[in-house]
Design a protein around this motif. Structure first.
Motif: not given
Ligand code: PHE
Length: 445
Positions: A409-427
């Protein structure tokens, strides 16, 4: 419909060694050490670790889940879970693999050349000029072709008899060499300055935007994420494999090797008083400062240097194999080709594109920047959104039976919110750098 005739790994450890082989490569040694020195040492390393844990782990589990579930190459695998629109993400993956392997083969060629020279004539004293001579031009092209031919030979052997067999011999050897050299460097007088340089933490530097961007890109590149390499390797896994555990093992091994590479490169360079050399050239740091150190060390230098470049060759080969396998499995899926035909076609085309990098180091640098800043970060964003938001029941698909759902569940939460936000910022912040490089190479600047 399961694809019954699909090849499989012969054993769990075979898969692990091959996946670690994909992750551990020039990224851990060549790219990691020049970034660590250019971006200020321990702060960069710490950020790179944070990105590995926070973004690398979830994205790797996502790729492994898709690959094992679909049992197909990246394009068909994404279509399998997401329908026809999502196959385009697979197409982007294949394009990324194509671009990365084109210049990766050139650097692989350099490592072959240095290993060969160490074994025969020794290291040139004027290492900067020597690198300048062989990095670009026909010498570089010849070595690139040789390196690519070796890669193609291994991949044409198939999953078990080619890739797995090579990884089983190569990876333990690589670990032994790296640990051996790191221990040796520790015994040298004056190596302390190297540790101080590498492990010095400067908070202000670590929070600079370019350092953050570089650390994120490096985490993706080093873990072979964002272009379907891990996805493809997982497509040859049996159903019952434990993906979360494999994710942890692969990521840990990858970080450990990068960290160790720093523990061998910097102490060696500083012990020989060559610290001025590392700042001189970024891409060439490993190929200029270290050979110079080896050249001054006499016979011991020849021996240690040969072992070092042999480890680089091995690391580069086992990574190049995985890049080529992405192209091969996708074209076998798409055109129903035999493995050999796919290897020959993809290999020749990639080598031809790479000739451009072999003749011009600025093109190589630009290709690296585009591949990582655009393709890998963008590809990682695509995968996170896909598995986080689109795919049906990714948790069930990933976990199988008898596991701890809360982690998923943590994994999916990371994929939904944290990872996209961080990667958009980086991109967003990575684009200007790549654009500047493009302008300079295209003569617009
Ligand atoms: N991870 C490899 C390295 O560190 C490079 C790589 C990137 C391989 C992407 C496959 C896919 O050298």
């Amino acid at each position: 419909m399961a694809n019954q005739s699909r090849e499989q790994w012969r054993s769990r450890s075979g898969f692990l060694l091959a996946a670690v082989g994909s992750a551990v490569g020039l990224g851990n040694m060549w790219r990691f050490s020049y970034l660590a020195s250019e971006k200020g040492g321990a702060g960069f390393v710490a950020l790179y670790l944070v990105f590995t844990l926070l973004i690398g782990l979830p994205v790797m589990l996502a790729e492994l889940t898709i690959g094992r579930g679909a049992r197909r190459g990246p394009i068909k695998a994404l279509a399998h879970f997401g329908g026809a629109t999502w196959r385009w993400l697979g197409v982007v993956f294949v394009a990324a693999g194509f671009l990365i392997l084109s210049y990766y083969g050139v650097i692989g060629g350099w490592t072959l050349r240095y290993a060969f020279e160490a074994a025969t004539v020794g290291f040139a004293a004027d290492s900067g000029a020597h690198f300048g001579d062989l990095a670009s031009g026909f010498d570089s092209l010849a070595m690139q072709i040789m390196f690519m031919a070796m890669t193609m030979l291994i991949v044409s052997g198939g999953i078990g008899a080619g890739i797995e067999r090579v990884a089983r011999i190569a990876m333990p050897g690589l670990f032994a060499i790296i640990i051996g050299i790191a221990l040796y460097a520790f015994t040298l007088d004056g190596s302390g300055a190297g540790y101080a340089y590498y492990l010095n933490f400067d908070l202000e530097k670590a929070l600079a935007l370019d350092v953050v961007v570089a650390a994120a890109g490096q985490a993706f590149f080093s873990l072979s994420l964002g272009m379907g390499a891990m996805l493809t390797f997982a497509s040859y896994l049996p159903r019952e494999s434990h993906l979360a555990r494999e994710t942890a093992v692969i990521s840990f091994a990858d970080f450990a090797v990068a960290y160790l590479a720093g523990l061998m490169v910097f102490p060696l360079i500083f012990a020989l008083g060559l610290d001025g050399e590392i700042s001189g050239s970024t891409i060439g740091a490993l190929f200029v400062a270290l050979p110079k150190a080896f050249a001054t060390m006499g016979l011991v230098g020849r021996f240690v240097g040969f072992a070092f470049f042999l480890a680089l060759v091995v690391g580069a080969l086992t990574s190049a194999i995985s890049l080529l396998e992405v192209l091969v499995s996708a074209s076998m899926d798409a055109f129903h080709w035999e493995r050999r035909r796919a290897v020959l076609t993809a290999g020749v085309l990639v080598t031809a594109l790479g000739a451009w990098s072999a003749f011009d180091i600025d093109i190589l640098d630009l290709a690296d920047s585009i591949a990582i800043n655009l393709f890998l970060i963008g590809g990682g964003l695509g995968i996170a959104i896909f598995v986080g938001w689109i795919m049906q029941d990714p948790i069930g698909e990933a976990s199988g039976v008898g596991t701890k759902p809360i982690l998923y569940v943590v994994w999916r939460g990371l994929l939904r919110f944290v990872v996209p936000a961080a990667l958009l910022f980086i991109l967003w912040h990575a684009l200007p750098e790549t654009w500047e490089k493009f302008r300079a190479v295209a003569g617009l600047g």
